[in-house]
Design an enzyme around this catalytic site. Structure first.
Site, PDB file in Angstrom:
ATOM      1  N   PRO A 159       0.868  -1.101   0.112  1.00  0.00           N
ATOM      2  CA  PRO A 159      -0.044   0.024   0.030  1.00  0.00           C
ATOM      3  C   PRO A 159       0.717   1.205  -0.074  1.00  0.00           C
ATOM      4  O   PRO A 159       1.960   1.287   0.256  1.00  0.00           O
ATOM      5  CB  PRO A 159      -0.857  -0.161   1.326  1.00  0.00           C
ATOM      6  CG  PRO A 159       0.014  -0.948   2.324  1.00  0.00           C
ATOM      7  CD  PRO A 159       0.740  -2.049   1.267  1.00  0.00           C
ATOM      8  N   VAL A 162       4.015   2.607   2.860  1.00  0.00           N
ATOM      9  CA  VAL A 162       4.540   1.550   3.417  1.00  0.00           C
ATOM     10  C   VAL A 162       6.149   1.590   3.272  1.00  0.00           C
ATOM     11  O   VAL A 162       6.803   0.895   4.184  1.00  0.00           O
ATOM     12  CB  VAL A 162       3.981   0.090   2.766  1.00  0.00           C
ATOM     13  CG1 VAL A 162       4.666  -0.161   1.464  1.00  0.00           C
ATOM     14  CG2 VAL A 162       4.179  -1.134   3.941  1.00  0.00           C
ATOM     15  N   ARG A 191       4.348  15.528 -20.153  1.00  0.00           N
ATOM     16  CA  ARG A 191       4.294  16.912 -19.057  1.00  0.00           C
ATOM     17  C   ARG A 191       5.686  17.631 -19.326  1.00  0.00           C
ATOM     18  O   ARG A 191       6.576  16.990 -20.088  1.00  0.00           O
ATOM     19  CB  ARG A 191       4.138  16.507 -17.714  1.00  0.00           C
ATOM     20  CG  ARG A 191       3.166  16.075 -17.182  1.00  0.00           C
ATOM     21  CD  ARG A 191       2.944  15.544 -15.899  1.00  0.00           C
ATOM     22  NE  ARG A 191       1.610  15.066 -15.590  1.00  0.00           N
ATOM     23  CZ  ARG A 191       1.528  13.999 -14.794  1.00  0.00           C
ATOM     24  NH1 ARG A 191       2.502  13.898 -13.517  1.00  0.00           N
ATOM     25  NH2 ARG A 191       0.309  13.643 -13.967  1.00  0.00           N
ATOM     26  N   ARG A 284       3.603  12.556   5.821  1.00  0.00           N
ATOM     27  CA  ARG A 284       4.150  13.188   4.498  1.00  0.00           C
ATOM     28  C   ARG A 284       3.643  14.582   4.080  1.00  0.00           C
ATOM     29  O   ARG A 284       4.394  15.234   3.563  1.00  0.00           O
ATOM     30  CB  ARG A 284       4.058  12.424   3.256  1.00  0.00           C
ATOM     31  CG  ARG A 284       4.339  10.795   3.483  1.00  0.00           C
ATOM     32  CD  ARG A 284       4.633   9.926   2.395  1.00  0.00           C
ATOM     33  NE  ARG A 284       2.984   9.929   1.469  1.00  0.00           N
ATOM     34  CZ  ARG A 284       2.757   9.151   0.621  1.00  0.00           C
ATOM     35  NH1 ARG A 284       3.775   8.071   0.368  1.00  0.00           N
ATOM     36  NH2 ARG A 284       1.429   8.994  -0.036  1.00  0.00           N
ATOM     37  N   ARG A 295      -6.594   6.601  -0.264  1.00  0.00           N
ATOM     38  CA  ARG A 295      -5.320   5.834  -0.201  1.00  0.00           C
ATOM     39  C   ARG A 295      -5.606   4.872   0.887  1.00  0.00           C
ATOM     40  O   ARG A 295      -5.371   3.692   0.670  1.00  0.00           O
ATOM     41  CB  ARG A 295      -4.025   6.631   0.038  1.00  0.00           C
ATOM     42  CG  ARG A 295      -3.585   7.494  -1.181  1.00  0.00           C
ATOM     43  CD  ARG A 295      -2.385   8.280  -0.876  1.00  0.00           C
ATOM     44  NE  ARG A 295      -1.929   9.107  -1.973  1.00  0.00           N
ATOM     45  CZ  ARG A 295      -1.241   8.399  -3.014  1.00  0.00           C
ATOM     46  NH1 ARG A 295      -1.050   7.414  -3.280  1.00  0.00           N
ATOM     47  NH2 ARG A 295      -1.028   9.316  -4.073  1.00  0.00           N
ATOM     48  N   ASN A 318       7.632  -3.755   7.339  1.00  0.00           N
ATOM     49  CA  ASN A 318       8.432  -2.744   7.515  1.00  0.00           C
ATOM     50  C   ASN A 318       8.234  -2.072   8.459  1.00  0.00           C
ATOM     51  O   ASN A 318       7.848  -0.799   8.688  1.00  0.00           O
ATOM     52  CB  ASN A 318       8.387  -1.813   6.240  1.00  0.00           C
ATOM     53  CG  ASN A 318       9.362  -0.640   6.240  1.00  0.00           C
ATOM     54  OD1 ASN A 318      10.289  -0.762   6.733  1.00  0.00           O
ATOM     55  ND2 ASN A 318       8.963   0.088   5.192  1.00  0.00           N
TER      56      ASN A 318
END
Length: 440
Positions: A159, A162, A191, A284, A295, A318
């Site tokens: 996901p 992670v 772009r 974040r 998410r 993790n």
């Protein structure tokens, strides 16, 4: 259709059925509607698989520079132009063909180097059966044979938040010449400063949809009205360069890759808890609350699917980045002293137009330069097919080519392989090939 094929066909009938052929040259095509004219300058071989005869040779009806494939159905006495998938080999001065396991044909092109003369025509593999079921018509597929082996590609899923990107960046930094990314395809417009072939392969939607239909993509998805996907060729290009390909894809994509012919290692990265994952996403500070909630919803579904039996080979938690990275390296067999890929390139040899082939088990004896089947040659090779991996619509890897000693028939490799003499290869394919002469 020319008489040489009818001669081959009669030999097939004699050898397989032990009796005279049912059809002869004049009557064979006389009452077949819309008979296909197979006259060409190229060399042709005929391979019998059940009730079908696969005629390989001549120019492809869509691409004159490629080898053509047609099918004669003995039960209906009709000619079929199958859908031909994969990269088609170019026309050559001559070739030989050997049936393998009833579902693929090994085609060896003469007047070629060993890095480009081996091709596999799949006629009944799982990939072919899947394509025929989806299309409702006859399908065959080409796959280029590659000498030697490569390390398995790595599929890493997990996901968002992670830590997949951090772990992959660690591998790329510590082992700079060992790993490589496949370049994805997309139908969105580039772009600013994005380069075609580097950031993405930018494609027209119609082209990408057609290639998806032709089985040329390992996985794909529609995101905000644009298609994104990983092509088979993009992964194979990384392997051809001697690097180990890393695919960072979602669980849905991993499932598609698992169902393909790609032989890969599948690794799922999990968070220590769902709460910790949410904490990392919020830390974040790059997304809105709506994006974070989306998410998190996707993460719940991916975590559940990540536990699916048989999908992933390894599941790493993790909880500590350093420890997780160390475990990842252990899975991939990486040690502190290894910083570059261990690559060995097989020595290239030239195969002439005139060559004879014989088959025993998973090995092909290639006798070059002999004008007669019983005559020994100074150029004799054994093609070992026992370690084949992959297949259409990508490469078929794991071929090994050994030089033999004509006087002893011993293979010049560390693990000596004893083979019978040329006359001992008494099977239907060597008979057909020797009678045919393997020449244009």
């Amino acid at each position: 259709m020319h008489n040489s094929f009818m001669w081959i066909y009669s030999l097939i009938c004699d050898f397989f059925l032990g009796e005279a052929p049912v059809f002869f040259a004049d009557s064979f095509l006389g009452d077949i509607p819309n008979g296909v004219d197979l006259k060409s300058k190229g060399h042709e071989t005929a391979i019998c698989v059940g009730s079908k005869i696969y005629v390989i040779g001549g120019a492809d009806h869509e691409l004159t520079s490629a080898i053509g494939v047609q099918i004669f159905d003995k039960s209906s006495r009709e000619w079929i132009n199958p859908t031909v998938l994969g990269t088609k080999p170019k026309l050559s001065n001559g070739h030989s063909a050997v049936l393998l396991n009833g579902d693929r044909v090994l085609v060896i092109q003469g007047d070629s180097k060993s890095d480009g003369c081996f091709w596999f025509l799949e006629v009944g593999t799982p990939f072919i059966r899947e394509q025929e079921k989806a299309r409702g018509n006859e399908v065959v597929a080409w796959s280029k044979g590659v000498l030697g082996n490569v390390e398995k590609p790595i599929v890493i899923s997990g996901p968002s938040g992670v830590g997949k990107g951090t772990l992959i960046s660690g591998l790329m930094k510590e082992f700079p010449s060992m790993f490589g990314f496949s370049v994805s395809h997309t139908t969105r417009t580039p772009r600013e400063k994005e380069q075609n072939g580097f950031h993405y392969h930018f494609s027209d939607r119609s082209v990408m949809e057609r290639e998806i239909k032709d089985g040329k993509f390992l996985e794909f998805a529609s995101v905000h009205g644009n298609l994104y996907g990983t092509s088979v060729e993009a992964v194979e290009v990384v392997a051809d360069a001697g690097r180990r390909c890393i695919l960072d894809i979602d669980v849905q994509g991993a499932r598609s890759v698992r169902a393909s012919s790609l032989d890969a290692i599948f690794i799922f990265i999990s968070p220590p808890s769902f709460e910790e994952l949410e904490k990392r996403l919020r830390a974040r500070a790059t997304e809105t609350e709506e994006q974070i909630q989306k998410r998190l919803r996707n993460a719940r579904a991916e975590l559940e699917q990540g536990k699916s039996s048989g999908l992933f080979d390894h599941n790493l938690v993790n909880d500590d980045l350093e420890s997780c990275y160390k475990n990842l390296k252990n899975i991939l067999g990486l040690t502190e002293g290894v910083k570059t890929a261990r690559i060995t390139y097989p020595e290239l040899v030239n195969l002439p137009v005139e060559h004879l082939v014989s088959k025993i088990d998973q090995k092909i004896l290639i006798n070059c330069g002999a004008a007669e089947y019983q005559k020994a040659s100074d150029n004799r090779y054994v093609l070992d097919l026992s370690l084949l991996k992959g297949g259409a619509p990508g490469r078929t890897r794991g071929l090994n080519l050994y030089v033999t000693n004509p006087s002893t028939d011993q293979v010049n490799v560390d693990n000596q392989l004893s083979l019978p003499t040329t006359s001992g290869f008494n099977n239907r394919f060597s008979l057909l090939t020797s009678l045919e002469g393997s020449s244009p």
